[in-house]
Design a protein around this motif. Structure first.
Motif, PDB file in Angstrom:
ATOM      1  N   GLY A 285      36.732  23.895  -9.595  1.00 10.99           N
ATOM      2  CA  GLY A 285      36.757  24.817  -8.457  1.00 10.99           C
ATOM      3  C   GLY A 285      38.039  25.596  -8.266  1.00 10.99           C
ATOM      4  O   GLY A 285      38.256  26.169  -7.204  1.00 10.99           O
ATOM      5  N   LEU A 286      38.875  25.627  -9.277  1.00  5.34           N
ATOM      6  CA  LEU A 286      40.130  26.377  -9.170  1.00  5.34           C
ATOM      7  C   LEU A 286      40.026  27.629 -10.030  1.00  5.34           C
ATOM      8  O   LEU A 286      39.981  27.553 -11.253  1.00  5.34           O
ATOM      9  CB  LEU A 286      41.307  25.523  -9.632  1.00  5.34           C
ATOM     10  N   GLN A 287      39.948  28.766  -9.349  1.00  7.47           N
ATOM     11  CA  GLN A 287      39.830  30.041 -10.047  1.00  7.47           C
ATOM     12  C   GLN A 287      40.933  30.977  -9.575  1.00  7.47           C
ATOM     13  O   GLN A 287      41.382  30.898  -8.432  1.00  7.47           O
ATOM     14  CB  GLN A 287      38.467  30.670  -9.770  1.00  7.47           C
ATOM     15  N   LEU A 288      41.322  31.860 -10.449  1.00  9.06           N
ATOM     16  CA  LEU A 288      42.367  32.827 -10.119  1.00  9.06           C
ATOM     17  C   LEU A 288      41.930  33.731  -8.967  1.00  9.06           C
ATOM     18  O   LEU A 288      42.747  34.141  -8.147  1.00  9.06           O
ATOM     19  CB  LEU A 288      42.728  33.644 -11.356  1.00  9.06           C
ATOM     20  N   ALA A 289      40.634  33.988  -8.862  1.00  7.37           N
ATOM     21  CA  ALA A 289      40.106  34.839  -7.796  1.00  7.37           C
ATOM     22  C   ALA A 289      40.253  34.196  -6.421  1.00  7.37           C
ATOM     23  O   ALA A 289      40.171  34.883  -5.399  1.00  7.37           O
ATOM     24  CB  ALA A 289      38.641  35.156  -8.068  1.00  7.37           C
ATOM     25  N   ASN A 290      40.466  32.891  -6.364  1.00 10.57           N
ATOM     26  CA  ASN A 290      40.650  32.205  -5.080  1.00 10.57           C
ATOM     27  C   ASN A 290      41.963  32.590  -4.406  1.00 10.57           C
ATOM     28  O   ASN A 290      42.157  32.325  -3.233  1.00 10.57           O
ATOM     29  CB  ASN A 290      40.619  30.685  -5.268  1.00 10.57           C
ATOM     30  N   PHE A 291      42.886  33.148  -5.168  1.00  8.55           N
ATOM     31  CA  PHE A 291      44.210  33.504  -4.653  1.00  8.55           C
ATOM     32  C   PHE A 291      44.477  34.990  -4.893  1.00  8.55           C
ATOM     33  O   PHE A 291      45.339  35.352  -5.676  1.00  8.55           O
ATOM     34  CB  PHE A 291      45.291  32.680  -5.360  1.00  8.55           C
ATOM     35  N   PRO A 292      43.770  35.879  -4.215  1.00  9.53           N
ATOM     36  CA  PRO A 292      43.889  37.302  -4.540  1.00  9.53           C
ATOM     37  C   PRO A 292      45.273  37.902  -4.287  1.00  9.53           C
ATOM     38  O   PRO A 292      45.735  38.707  -5.076  1.00  9.53           O
ATOM     39  CB  PRO A 292      42.842  37.954  -3.647  1.00  9.53           C
ATOM     40  N   ASP A 293      45.930  37.500  -3.216  1.00 13.34           N
ATOM     41  CA  ASP A 293      47.204  38.130  -2.894  1.00 13.34           C
ATOM     42  C   ASP A 293      48.356  37.136  -2.791  1.00 13.34           C
ATOM     43  O   ASP A 293      49.457  37.518  -2.415  1.00 13.34           O
ATOM     44  CB  ASP A 293      47.099  38.900  -1.572  1.00 13.34           C
ATOM     45  N   ALA A 294      48.094  35.905  -3.094  1.00 11.37           N
ATOM     46  CA  ALA A 294      49.133  34.885  -2.931  1.00 11.37           C
ATOM     47  C   ALA A 294      49.831  34.623  -4.261  1.00 11.37           C
ATOM     48  O   ALA A 294      49.218  34.177  -5.216  1.00 11.37           O
ATOM     49  CB  ALA A 294      48.522  33.600  -2.405  1.00 11.37           C
ATOM     50  N   TRP A 295      51.120  34.912  -4.319  1.00 15.30           N
ATOM     51  CA  TRP A 295      51.886  34.675  -5.549  1.00 15.30           C
ATOM     52  C   TRP A 295      51.940  33.185  -5.867  1.00 15.30           C
ATOM     53  O   TRP A 295      51.920  32.799  -7.024  1.00 15.30           O
ATOM     54  CB  TRP A 295      53.293  35.250  -5.437  1.00 15.30           C
ATOM     55  N   TRP A 296      51.983  32.358  -4.835  1.00 15.26           N
ATOM     56  CA  TRP A 296      52.064  30.917  -5.065  1.00 15.26           C
ATOM     57  C   TRP A 296      50.761  30.376  -5.650  1.00 15.26           C
ATOM     58  O   TRP A 296      50.777  29.459  -6.469  1.00 15.26           O
ATOM     59  CB  TRP A 296      52.432  30.178  -3.775  1.00 15.26           C
ATOM     60  N   GLY A 297      49.648  30.951  -5.245  1.00 14.11           N
ATOM     61  CA  GLY A 297      48.350  30.515  -5.783  1.00 14.11           C
ATOM     62  C   GLY A 297      48.221  30.864  -7.258  1.00 14.11           C
ATOM     63  O   GLY A 297      47.750  30.058  -8.064  1.00 14.11           O
ATOM     64  N   THR A 298      48.651  32.058  -7.600  1.00 17.08           N
ATOM     65  CA  THR A 298      48.638  32.481  -8.994  1.00 17.08           C
ATOM     66  C   THR A 298      49.554  31.593  -9.827  1.00 17.08           C
ATOM     67  O   THR A 298      49.206  31.186 -10.935  1.00 17.08           O
ATOM     68  CB  THR A 298      49.085  33.945  -9.111  1.00 17.08           C
ATOM     69  N   THR A 299      50.713  31.271  -9.260  1.00 16.98           N
ATOM     70  CA  THR A 299      51.661  30.411  -9.965  1.00 16.98           C
ATOM     71  C   THR A 299      51.084  29.023 -10.191  1.00 16.98           C
ATOM     72  O   THR A 299      51.167  28.477 -11.293  1.00 16.98           O
ATOM     73  CB  THR A 299      52.982  30.311  -9.168  1.00 16.98           C
ATOM     74  N   ILE A 300      50.464  28.462  -9.161  1.00 10.89           N
ATOM     75  CA  ILE A 300      49.845  27.132  -9.290  1.00 10.89           C
ATOM     76  C   ILE A 300      48.737  27.158 -10.338  1.00 10.89           C
ATOM     77  O   ILE A 300      48.619  26.253 -11.167  1.00 10.89           O
ATOM     78  CB  ILE A 300      49.307  26.650  -7.928  1.00 10.89           C
ATOM     79  N   TYR A 301      47.908  28.199 -10.289  1.00 14.54           N
ATOM     80  CA  TYR A 301      46.814  28.323 -11.252  1.00 14.54           C
ATOM     81  C   TYR A 301      47.338  28.308 -12.685  1.00 14.54           C
ATOM     82  O   TYR A 301      46.843  27.571 -13.536  1.00 14.54           O
ATOM     83  CB  TYR A 301      46.032  29.614 -10.986  1.00 14.54           C
ATOM     84  N   TRP A 302      48.354  29.127 -12.969  1.00 11.72           N
ATOM     85  CA  TRP A 302      48.855  29.217 -14.339  1.00 11.72           C
ATOM     86  C   TRP A 302      49.594  27.958 -14.776  1.00 11.72           C
ATOM     87  O   TRP A 302      49.517  27.554 -15.932  1.00 11.72           O
ATOM     88  CB  TRP A 302      49.723  30.464 -14.517  1.00 11.72           C
ATOM     89  N   ILE A 303      50.293  27.320 -13.866  1.00 10.59           N
ATOM     90  CA  ILE A 303      50.957  26.059 -14.211  1.00 10.59           C
ATOM     91  C   ILE A 303      49.917  25.000 -14.567  1.00 10.59           C
ATOM     92  O   ILE A 303      50.046  24.299 -15.578  1.00 10.59           O
ATOM     93  CB  ILE A 303      51.873  25.590 -13.060  1.00 10.59           C
ATOM     94  N   LEU A 304      48.867  24.891 -13.755  1.00 12.95           N
ATOM     95  CA  LEU A 304      47.807  23.924 -14.050  1.00 12.95           C
ATOM     96  C   LEU A 304      47.094  24.244 -15.361  1.00 12.95           C
ATOM     97  O   LEU A 304      46.774  23.343 -16.141  1.00 12.95           O
ATOM     98  CB  LEU A 304      46.795  23.875 -12.907  1.00 12.95           C
ATOM     99  N   ARG A 305      46.853  25.520 -15.589  1.00 10.83           N
ATOM    100  CA  ARG A 305      46.168  25.901 -16.830  1.00 10.83           C
ATOM    101  C   ARG A 305      47.021  25.552 -18.052  1.00 10.83           C
ATOM    102  O   ARG A 305      46.521  25.009 -19.034  1.00 10.83           O
ATOM    103  CB  ARG A 305      45.850  27.390 -16.824  1.00 10.83           C
TER     104      ARG A 305
END
Length: 104
Positions: free
Chosen positions: A42-62
């Motif tokens: 359930g973790l998708q990049l689209a879940n964090f459209p404008d949040a830099w921290w969400g994008t960062t978390i996504y890429w670190i986890l990936r």
């Protein structure tokens, strides 16, 4: 190429070519497999459209997920290409150097 063959204990250019192919396929596959796995949990990049921290978390986890997938796929592809012995020894050596030798 000769030094690499001696270092790895490879006897022929054909075997060296197979090893390079396995490394290439494994790298591509591990990157490919990580994204659907994140979608599954359930973790998708689209879940964090404008949040830099969400994008960062996504890429670190990936990136963190790519590492274990790579380790598993390396041994599987090595086995499929008839080079299990080489890749199992390579895997043990790499994980031991990372301090994960207790897994064996």
């Amino acid at each position: 190429m000769q030094k690499l063959k001696e270092r790895w204990g490879v006897t022929s250019n054909f075997q060296l070519t197979i090893i390079f192919i396995v490394f290439a396929i494994t790298g591509s596959s591990s990157v490919f497999v990580a994204k659907p796995f994140l979608n599954l949990i359930g973790l998708q990049l689209a879940n964090f459209p404008d949040a830099w921290w969400g994008t960062t978390i996504y890429w670190i986890l990936r990136i963190l997920l790519i590492f274990p997938f790579y380790q598993i796929l390396l041994v599987i592809y090595g086995w499929l290409f008839g080079q299990f012995k080489f890749f199992w020894a390579f895997e043990k050596k790499m994980l031991t150097r990372l301090g994960l030798g207790f897994l064996f």
